[in-house]
Design an enzyme around this catalytic site. Structure first.
Site, mmCIF file in Angstrom:
data_model
loop_
_atom_site.group_PDB
_atom_site.id
_atom_site.type_symbol
_atom_site.label_atom_id
_atom_site.label_comp_id
_atom_site.label_asym_id
_atom_site.label_seq_id
_atom_site.Cartn_x
_atom_site.Cartn_y
_atom_site.Cartn_z
ATOM 1 N N GLY A 192 0.814 -1.227 0.000
ATOM 2 C CA GLY A 192 0.000 0.000 0.000
ATOM 3 C C GLY A 192 0.837 1.263 0.000
ATOM 4 O O GLY A 192 0.336 2.340 0.292
ATOM 5 N N GLY B 65 2.704 2.230 -2.688
ATOM 6 C CA GLY B 65 3.024 2.670 -4.059
ATOM 7 C C GLY B 65 4.342 2.088 -4.527
ATOM 8 O O GLY B 65 4.969 2.603 -5.449
ATOM 9 N N LEU B 66 4.770 1.012 -3.875
ATOM 10 C CA LEU B 66 6.072 0.429 -4.221
ATOM 11 C C LEU B 66 5.922 -0.871 -5.025
ATOM 12 O O LEU B 66 6.860 -1.645 -5.149
ATOM 13 C CB LEU B 66 6.902 0.182 -2.947
ATOM 14 C CG LEU B 66 7.132 1.419 -2.073
ATOM 15 C CD1 LEU B 66 7.928 1.071 -0.817
ATOM 16 C CD2 LEU B 66 7.853 2.523 -2.851
ATOM 17 N N GLY B 67 4.726 -1.104 -5.531
ATOM 18 C CA GLY B 67 4.525 -2.246 -6.440
ATOM 19 C C GLY B 67 4.397 -3.581 -5.739
ATOM 20 O O GLY B 67 4.723 -4.628 -6.324
ATOM 21 N N SER C 79 1.768 -5.391 -4.873
ATOM 22 C CA SER C 79 0.799 -6.376 -5.376
ATOM 23 C C SER C 79 1.351 -7.091 -6.598
ATOM 24 O O SER C 79 1.251 -8.319 -6.715
ATOM 25 C CB SER C 79 -0.548 -5.716 -5.674
ATOM 26 O OG SER C 79 -0.428 -4.766 -6.701
ATOM 27 N N ASP D 274 3.433 -2.035 -13.433
ATOM 28 C CA ASP D 274 3.949 -2.704 -12.232
ATOM 29 C C ASP D 274 4.341 -4.154 -12.501
ATOM 30 O O ASP D 274 5.415 -4.612 -12.098
ATOM 31 C CB ASP D 274 2.913 -2.675 -11.104
ATOM 32 C CG ASP D 274 2.844 -1.317 -10.433
ATOM 33 O OD1 ASP D 274 3.295 -0.342 -11.039
ATOM 34 O OD2 ASP D 274 2.336 -1.244 -9.302
HETATM 35 O O1 PMV Z 1 0.308 2.576 -6.579
HETATM 36 P P1 PMV Z 1 1.094 1.695 -7.488
HETATM 37 O O2 PMV Z 1 2.462 1.378 -7.049
HETATM 38 O O3 PMV Z 1 0.321 0.439 -7.856
HETATM 39 O O4 PMV Z 1 1.288 2.490 -8.884
HETATM 40 C C1 PMV Z 1 0.188 2.888 -9.629
HETATM 41 C C2 PMV Z 1 0.613 3.583 -10.874
HETATM 42 C C3 PMV Z 1 -0.538 4.204 -11.640
HETATM 43 O O5 PMV Z 1 0.016 4.826 -12.793
HETATM 44 C C4 PMV Z 1 -1.231 5.264 -10.803
HETATM 45 C C5 PMV Z 1 -1.574 3.171 -12.069
HETATM 46 C C6 PMV Z 1 -1.093 2.239 -13.155
HETATM 47 O O6 PMV Z 1 -1.784 1.217 -13.354
HETATM 48 O O7 PMV Z 1 -0.076 2.482 -13.812
#
Ligand code: PMV
Length: 315
Positions: free
Chosen positions: A95, A97-99, A101, A144
């Site tokens: 959660g 934003g570091l990929g 999942s 991702d």
């Molecule tokens: O929040 P993260 O790490 O899953 O990154 C999302 C990146 C976005 O550009 C916002 C969404 C996407 O699918 O690329």
């Protein structure tokens, strides 16, 4: 045991959903997965660090999308219904934003491949992980799962098929990663941008184009290892992300702390709405910036992003 790594989006999140380019690099922090075939009944999913252990069919709401994603991966690999234990050890914060999942999906696929001799190549792993990303994120760009599968540093453009160009060279990008401690919900953030875009497509397309221009210039700065310019471009990218409505007061405050302590520039990374901020800096400044951020009660760490696949580097 199989590893898959997280990622940092250096430039281009959100705009990448609308077909603009993005630059991402592997974060040398992995998800680790071990699959043990055997037992009876539905597969067991264990993530001790998250106090999670159950059979796939039990579908507790807390891990619903995880269960659906795992079920989809088993279906795609022809292993649905096989008794097994899937154990994940997360070294990566989720959660943020570091990929995480995508890294979970890729690590599970690699562990399934190892345990059952499936002969999955990277293209299949990436495509299957994309199917799981759709469950986690709704309308993912595919960035991702691509960076988690292939590693290193990539220029990416969404499409059928997506265009992926490996960024080569000896560049090293020293960054500080600061965690807001608040999980950003990428699905909600992407849906929010979509709703705003629908009210004014030309206005938002203009912002996405601006991000694409930043990506173009960042590519040159990366190739020249010009950290000062990279930093400036990151701050510009952050400004556009703010305008898109995906930053938060905390992310903006973290950017300010990083800049005040010598970062060349800073931006949120990933979906926003929480999650993480990155700041590019000289290697010498890294520690001071990390300490300043920790001093304000946030977690932070320093790392260096390179073009090498992290599995080839000692972890
Ligand atoms: O929040 P993260 O790490 O899953 O990154 C999302 C990146 C976005 O550009 C916002 C969404 C996407 O699918 O690329």
């Amino acid at each position: 045991m199989a590893l898959a790594f997280g990622k940092i989006i250096l430039f281009g999140e959100h705009a990448v959903v609308y077909g603009r380019r993005a630059i991402a690099a592997s974060l040398p922090i992995p998800m680790e997965c071990r699959v043990t075939p055997g037992g009876s009944g539905q597969p067991i999913v264990r993530i001790p660090a998250w106090e999670l252990e159950h059979r796939l069919s039990e579908l507790p709401t807390v891990s619903r999308s995880l269960d659906q994603a795992v079920a989809r991966l088993l279906e795609l690999t022809g292993l649905a219904g096989q008794p097994m234990t899937i154990e994940v050890t997360p070294h990566l914060t989720s959660g943020a934003g570091l990929g995480s999942s995508a890294a979970i999906s890729v690590s599970i696929l690699r562990a399934l491949d190892e345990a059952y001799g499936l002969d999955l190549d990277d293209a299949k792993i990436c495509a299957y992980a994309y199917e799981a990303e759709k469950i986690f994120h709704g309308n993912p760009s595919g960035l991702d799962n691509t960076i988690s599968t292939y590693g290193g540093m990539l220029l990416f453009r969404r499409g059928k098929p997506p265009v992926m160009e490996r960024i080569e060279g000896r560049m090293a990008v020293p960054i500080v990663v600061a965690l807001t401690g608040r999980a950003g919900d990428t699905k909600t953030m992407v849906a929010g941008v979509r709703a705003r875009w629908q009210t004014n497509p030309p206005g938002y397309d203009f912002l996405f184009d601006a991000i694409d221009q930043i990506v173009e210039r960042a590519l040159l700065a990366l190739r020249e290892n010009d950290l000062a310019t990279l930093g400036l471009l990151m701050s510009h990218n952050h400004g556009v992300l703010r305008t898109l409505g995906v930053s938060t007061p905390e992310l903006d405050a973290l950017a300010d702390i990083a800049l005040r302590h010598g970062a060349f520039g800073a931006k949120l990374t990933g979906g926003g709405g929480g999650g993480a901020l990155i700041g590019v800096c000289s290697p010498e400044r890294g520690d001071a910036i990390v300490q300043a951020i920790r001093g304000q009660g946030y977690q932070a760490f320093f790392t260096t992003l390179t073009t090498a696949h992290p599995s080839l580097v000692t972890f």
